[in-house]
Design a protein around this motif. Structure first.
Motif, short mmCIF file in Angstrom:
data_model
loop_
_atom_site.label_atom_id
_atom_site.label_comp_id
_atom_site.label_asym_id
_atom_site.label_seq_id
_atom_site.Cartn_x
_atom_site.Cartn_y
_atom_site.Cartn_z
N PRO A 476 -2.11 -8.48 3.70
CA PRO A 476 -2.13 -7.02 3.73
C PRO A 476 -2.78 -6.50 5.02
O PRO A 476 -3.74 -7.10 5.53
N MET A 477 -2.22 -5.43 5.53
CA MET A 477 -2.68 -4.89 6.80
C MET A 477 -3.55 -3.65 6.57
O MET A 477 -3.14 -2.70 5.90
N PRO A 593 -1.93 3.60 0.20
CA PRO A 593 -3.23 4.10 -0.27
C PRO A 593 -4.19 4.25 0.91
O PRO A 593 -3.99 3.63 1.97
N SER A 594 -5.25 5.05 0.72
CA SER A 594 -6.13 5.36 1.84
C SER A 594 -7.59 5.19 1.49
O SER A 594 -8.01 5.40 0.34
N ASP A 633 -7.34 -5.46 -5.67
CA ASP A 633 -6.93 -4.98 -7.00
C ASP A 633 -5.53 -4.41 -6.91
O ASP A 633 -5.33 -3.25 -6.53
N LYS A 634 -4.53 -5.21 -7.25
CA LYS A 634 -3.14 -4.79 -7.07
C LYS A 634 -2.76 -3.63 -8.00
O LYS A 634 -1.94 -2.78 -7.64
N GLN A 635 -3.35 -3.58 -9.19
CA GLN A 635 -3.06 -2.46 -10.08
C GLN A 635 -3.60 -1.15 -9.52
O GLN A 635 -2.94 -0.12 -9.57
N TRP A 637 -4.12 -0.58 -6.37
CA TRP A 637 -3.30 -0.29 -5.19
C TRP A 637 -2.00 0.39 -5.62
O TRP A 637 -1.60 1.40 -5.03
N ALA A 638 -1.34 -0.12 -6.64
CA ALA A 638 -0.06 0.45 -7.10
C ALA A 638 -0.27 1.86 -7.65
O ALA A 638 0.56 2.76 -7.43
N ARG A 639 -1.36 2.07 -8.37
CA ARG A 639 -1.63 3.39 -8.94
C ARG A 639 -1.88 4.42 -7.82
O ARG A 639 -1.37 5.55 -7.86
N CYS A 640 -2.65 4.04 -6.82
CA CYS A 640 -2.92 4.95 -5.69
C CYS A 640 -1.63 5.25 -4.93
O CYS A 640 -1.38 6.39 -4.53
N ARG A 641 -0.82 4.25 -4.73
CA ARG A 641 0.45 4.45 -4.03
C ARG A 641 1.33 5.44 -4.79
O ARG A 641 1.87 6.38 -4.20
N GLN A 642 1.44 5.24 -6.13
CA GLN A 642 2.30 6.10 -6.92
C GLN A 642 1.78 7.53 -6.95
O GLN A 642 2.55 8.49 -6.87
#
Length: 1051
Positions: A476-477, A593-594, A633-635, A637-642
């Motif tokens: 991840p970058m 995400p930020s 924490d991939k979950q 990360w996905a929640r923030c992205r969504q």
């Protein structure tokens, strides 16, 4: 620093003393560009983190270990210098604390006085709304119309706008501005503001109901910049036509208009543009008038289409917009982007420079005065965040949240505000275009497999430029996109990454830090920060884990975001303070995400998007923990992205423009009110009887309407309609003023009915033929003695000669009755003049031949001008405050100031000053008026023996711009005669496209009025301008020599 033994020894000595006194203060780094070096950066860290006594102890210890080696001597000297700097910093902090305490006491006192004027019990009402709910006119949005945040109201206003054909003017002066391939990060002036104004202009130009948008900026023809910045006009092509439903026309759309002003063939930083603001205003005024005529012919049925609003961006453009708004009598909007008072506070906290040094480097006091003027003139102040209102704008004299709430409460209850006004503060986050963005849904491995199967869609070149830095590009970058500027805090980010082993193992770090060819060719600040970053990369040995490409194009930025999203990375903005944070919105639109600073705009963005974490930018560990949490924490990360993708539409440009236009719709329209039957006639014949009759019939009509008691349409403020006593008095004040002009003030003439007098004056007047003159000589000499004025007038008139068709205007602080007496004493006919600008620019008159018919008074007042300058005129509330001020001065220092009712008019309150040495300087009086929310110009005149208070949109310089708009008087054909000094409005006369003759030896007694200025005159005036010459004396030949130098008369 690691290679310098003597610095290592010094560090050891400091560390032996103990920890810093205040860990919270240890991260105040240099925040601005300027003279920067690694040594200064190190010194800043030391003097901020350690107490003065500790540093003194270090010096004593170093001195005690003096030896024959050179390094010991250098160590001792360095310790002493650091200790001395710390003492200086402590002294500056003490002086600033005293200044802030004094300012706080002044504000509290003024607030009590203002509240005393508004004596009703408003405790319940004062608990009301937030600051942004108060309109520019003092009226509350709540209680009058549904709140602007209501979707129904916004949609209704947006639908109303679709039926209109609006012309909007935006202004952004500094930096390099073009529509495509913007060179963001090229220098500190070409940053996020440039992108914001271009995209705003483009988006507004695509909105239904908006016919044309002009973005005015500076034309740059310098050899070291691209040729495109010299193009006078550039059309901004819309990104999409989905929302563009308005009727298209020949001149419709959004355009960048580049105005030539300032040094020729030279690109200069914004700090050096201040002396050239007036030149820009005059040139911009010409463009706007011409465009208004063109649009009038296309869509206005022959009537000019004036701008519905003029919007200034940053302090320099705000100053310009205020002058243009006043000259055209149209509403003004302002966006500060970054504010001078906040910058000044931050620089003073660093303790590296005194207030005087900061002012000389950044022209900071000139910038602050421009921002105060913008508050005076703006109907709406647009901010990106609530923090900007609550923590930055409240630092200004012209804005106080407490007084604002009191004014709002009074408006709700329908009671008078006594002429007090506050601008409407509105939070409208910047927008983005999202139609071209397709968030990435895959991951790195899946994309590699698909690319192997489908080689016809290669990766963008910038991807390989970044990925070749990494030993494992699939990680991840973590992406940071910012200039290498100390305030962007990139060094702390690199430290956080380098010292957190779990984070290094899980992620890569990409730093997009502008463009560079050679570090040695970069500015000192940027080069030093970049070198520090490179040394940190070497120190932590994170080669293969950190990317820092040298070049990227603006159009490649979306690809960079996409690459970070592909790797399931995180965007970070670790700036110490971020005014808004547009990059956070861009990242969210691409599914990133930020992690962002908790100081400034990111707080508001996070509240809407809920797509990341906020951190303390001074806390290195907090930054590392937040990044590690999101990448591990991939979950989460996905929640923030969504969340980001779901809510991002709230930051789109269409949403921004809907709110923007609905706010404009709530302003009462203001524009020049006269109806000129000859508008559009080009190159009229000199002394045309037809022009004379047409214009004088129009002037007669306006005069009659005003004298008959019709409500002025030029006011445009609801407060004045609510100030019942002021409104009732308006007719009687105007009538008494004209009667005083017509008879009583001159004496000897029998008082006839007001209407008859008006008709008689009109019938005997001459046409103000300014536009038919080859040159206009404006006599604006503020003499040491009033009795010298007739002699100077005769000298200038004789020097003009008979060969040129020259017109004359007298511009003075005197009343019209004083002017009449002077002309009589000098045996000068009023008919020798085209106009008289009196009372420091608050009244405008034209000569009349009525005296030849036995009527006794040879002048006619321009009532169009009076309605033109009515905006925010405080009237009786202002007068009462000034009277109370005179009482306080007299109580302390004796009877030195008194009201002069005989010289006062409806738009000028005059006072006599017996001892100019004992009254406060004009800057203190301006400050007092602003703290009281009273918007006006206060001017010391006649060597400080008189004081005039006039409307904020009125001045002698603005009266000349009015004559250009009203009668077509070409400003480039104007020659202004001044002394070496003059009244406190003197500086306003010297800038612009007109020519200036300074009469040597005249007006020197007024120098004392300018001795206590906030900023030197060279921060305002272009003394090297070829349009300014000095006459060696006040004799005929001296004046003619100066006119020859200007090319006005031939040899």
């Amino acid at each position: 620093m690691a290679g310098n033994d003597w610095i290592n020894s010094y560090l050891e000595a400091i560390l032996d003393v103990g920890p810093g006194i205040n860990e919270a203060k240890s991260s105040l780094l240099l925040r601005e560009r300027g003279h920067f070096s690694p040594t200064r950066y190190f010194v800043e860290e030391v003097i901020t983190g350690f107490d003065e006594t500790d540093l003194h102890r270090s010096w004593v210890r170093a001195a005690a270990t003096r030896g024959p080696k050179e390094r010991n001597t250098r160590l001792e000297n360095m310790c002493w210098r650091i200790w001395n700097l710390a003492r200086k910093k402590k002294q500056l902090e003490g002086e600033e604390a005293q200044s802030n305490a004094k300012r706080r006491i002044e504000r509290e006192k003024s607030l009590k006085e203002a509240t005393a004027d508004m004596s009703e019990d408003l405790s319940e009402g004062e608990k009301g709304d937030l600051p942004s709910d108060v309109s520019v006119h003092g009226d509350s949005v709540r209680g009058r119309v549904p709140t602007i945040s209501s979707v129904d109201v916004m949609e209704n206003l947006a639908n109303q706008m679709k039926e209109k054909k609006l012309y909007i003017v935006l202004i952004s002066l500094h930096g390099l501005i073009r529509g495509e391939n913007m060179e963001l990060g090229r220098d500190s002036d070409t940053g996020g503001q440039v992108k914001y104004v271009v995209e705003l202009a483009r988006a507004l130009g695509s909105m239904p109901g908006v016919y044309r948008v002009d973005l005015l900026t500076r034309q740059v023809t310098a050899p070291d910049v691209d040729w495109s910045y010299a193009e006078p006009i550039e059309m901004l092509s819309p990104r999409t036509t989905e929302n563009s439903m308005q009727e298209l026309g020949e001149s419709s759309g959004a355009y960048i208009i580049r105005i030539p002003f300032g040094p020729k063939d030279k690109y200069i930083p914004k700090e050096l543009l201040w002396p050239h603001i007036a030149e820009f205003v005059d040139c911009a005024l010409s463009h706007i008038q011409q465009m208004s005529k063109v649009l009038g012919e296309q869509i206005g049925g022959g009537q000019p289409i004036w701008p519905v609003a003029i919007h200034g961006h940053y302090a320099d453009a705000g100053n310009s917009a205020a002058l243009l708004s006043g000259a055209l009598n149209v509403p003004m909007l302002f966006t500060g982007h970054s504010l001078g008072r906040d910058k000044l506070e931050q620089l003073l906290k660093q303790g590296r420079q005194s207030r005087e040094e900061i002012n000389m480097t950044y022209k900071i006091m000139r910038r602050i005065e421009a921002e105060e003027l913008s508050l005076d003139a703006s109907e709406i102040v647009i901010t990106s965040t609530r923090q900007e209102i609550e923590e930055q704008w409240r630092l200004y004299d012209g804005f106080d949240p407490v007084l604002e709430r009191k004014l709002r409460a009074r408006i709700k209850r329908g009671v008078s505000c006594y002429g007090r006004f506050m601008p409407r503060m509105v939070v409208i986050p910047p927008g983005m275009e999202f139609h071209h963005i397709v968030p990435h849904d895959g991951d790195m491995d899946g994309d590699i497999e698909r690319n192997e199967e489908n080689s016809t869609s290669p990766d963008p070149p910038i991807w390989s430029e970044i990925m070749h830095f990494f030993s494992n590009p699939r990680k991840p970058m973590i992406l940071a996109l910012a200039r290498p500027d100390p305030k962007k805090n990139i060094t702390t980010l690199v430290k956080a990454f380098g010292e957190c082993r779990p984070l290094r193992e899980l992620a890569n770090l990409t730093l997009i830090m502008g463009n560079r060819d050679n570090i040695d060719e970069m500015s000192g600040t940027n080069a030093s920060v970049l070198l520090s970053i490179l040394k940190l990369i070497d120190k932590y040995d994170v080669y293969g884990q950190v990317a820092y490409p040298k070049h990227h194009k603006q159009y490649e930025v979306p690809d960079i975001y996409r690459l970070a999203a592909k790797t399931k990375g995180v965007f970070i903005n670790p700036a110490f303070i971020e005014p808004f944070g547009l990059t956070l919105i861009e990242a969210a639109a691409h599914g990133l995400p930020s992690v962002a600073t908790k100081n400034g705009g990111p707080v508001d963005i996070h509240r809407v998007l809920d797509n990341g974490l906020l951190v303390d930018p001074h806390d290195q560990q907090s930054i590392a923990d937040a990044l590690l949490k999101l990448v591990s924490d991939k979950q989460l990360w996905a929640r923030c992205r969504q969340n980001g993708l779901k809510n991002i539409h709230l930051f789109s440009w269409p949403e921004h423009c809907k709110t923007y236009l609905s706010r404009i719709a709530m302003c009462k329209p203001r524009q020049p009110q006269w109806q000129r039957s000859d508008f559009g006639f080009e190159n009229p014949e000199p002394n045309s009887p037809g022009d004379s009759l047409r214009d004088m019939q129009d002037l007669s009509l306006n005069l009659k309407l005003s004298l008959d008691g019709e409500k002025s349409e030029g006011n445009g403020t609801l407060d004045n309609s609510l100030d019942l006593e002021d409104y009732v008095d308006r007719k009687s004040n105007l009538e008494s003023a004209v009667l005083k002009l017509s008879a009583g003030a001159i004496g000897g003439a029998e008082k006839v009915s007001l209407k008859e007098k008006a008709e008689q004056n009109v019938g005997g007047s001459r046409f103000p033929a300014m536009r038919m003159r080859k040159y206009i000589f404006v006599i604006a000499v503020d003499c040491d003695s009033i009795s010298d004025i007739p002699k100077i007038i005769r000298t200038i008139m004789e020097a003009a000669g008979k060969e040129n068709p020259v017109g004359f205007i007298l511009s003075t602080s005197l009343s019209i009755s004083d002017v009449h007496s002077l002309l009589i004493s000098g045996t000068i006919s009023p008919l020798d003049f085209d106009a008289f600008i009196c009372n420091s620019g608050s009244d405008l008159y034209y000569p009349s031949s009525s005296s030849e018919e036995g009527l006794g008074f040879p002048f006619i007042v321009d009532l169009d001008y009076q309605s033109h300058i009515e905006f925010r005129w405080g009237r009786e509330g202002l007068r009462k405050t000034l009277v109370r001020w005179t009482a306080s001065v007299n109580e302390k220092k004796g009877q030195i100031v008194e009201e002069d009712k005989s010289r006062s008019t409806a738009h000028c309150y005059a006072f006599n000053v017996k001892d100019p040495e004992l009254v406060p300087p004009v800057k203190e009086l301006r400050k007092l008026m602003r703290i009281h929310a009273l918007r006006c110009n206060v001017i010391y005149c006649q060597n400080g023996t008189t004081l005039n208070a006039i409307p904020v949109l009125a001045s002698r310089a603005q009266a000349l711009r009015y004559l250009y708009i009203r009668w077509g008087m070409e400003l480039s054909n104007v020659v202004i005669f001044t002394g070496e000094c003059g009244d406190t409005d003197y500086e306003g006369l010297l800038g612009g496209v007109h020519k200036i003759v300074i009469l040597k030896g005249i007006g020197n007694s007024a120098l004392k009025l300018h001795s206590n200025r906030s900023y030197p005159l060279e921060h305002v005036l272009p003394f090297d301008s070829p349009n300014i010459v000095q006459a060696e004396g006040c004799y005929n030949e001296d004046v003619r020599v100066s006119l020859r130098k200007l090319g006005v008369i031939k040899e």
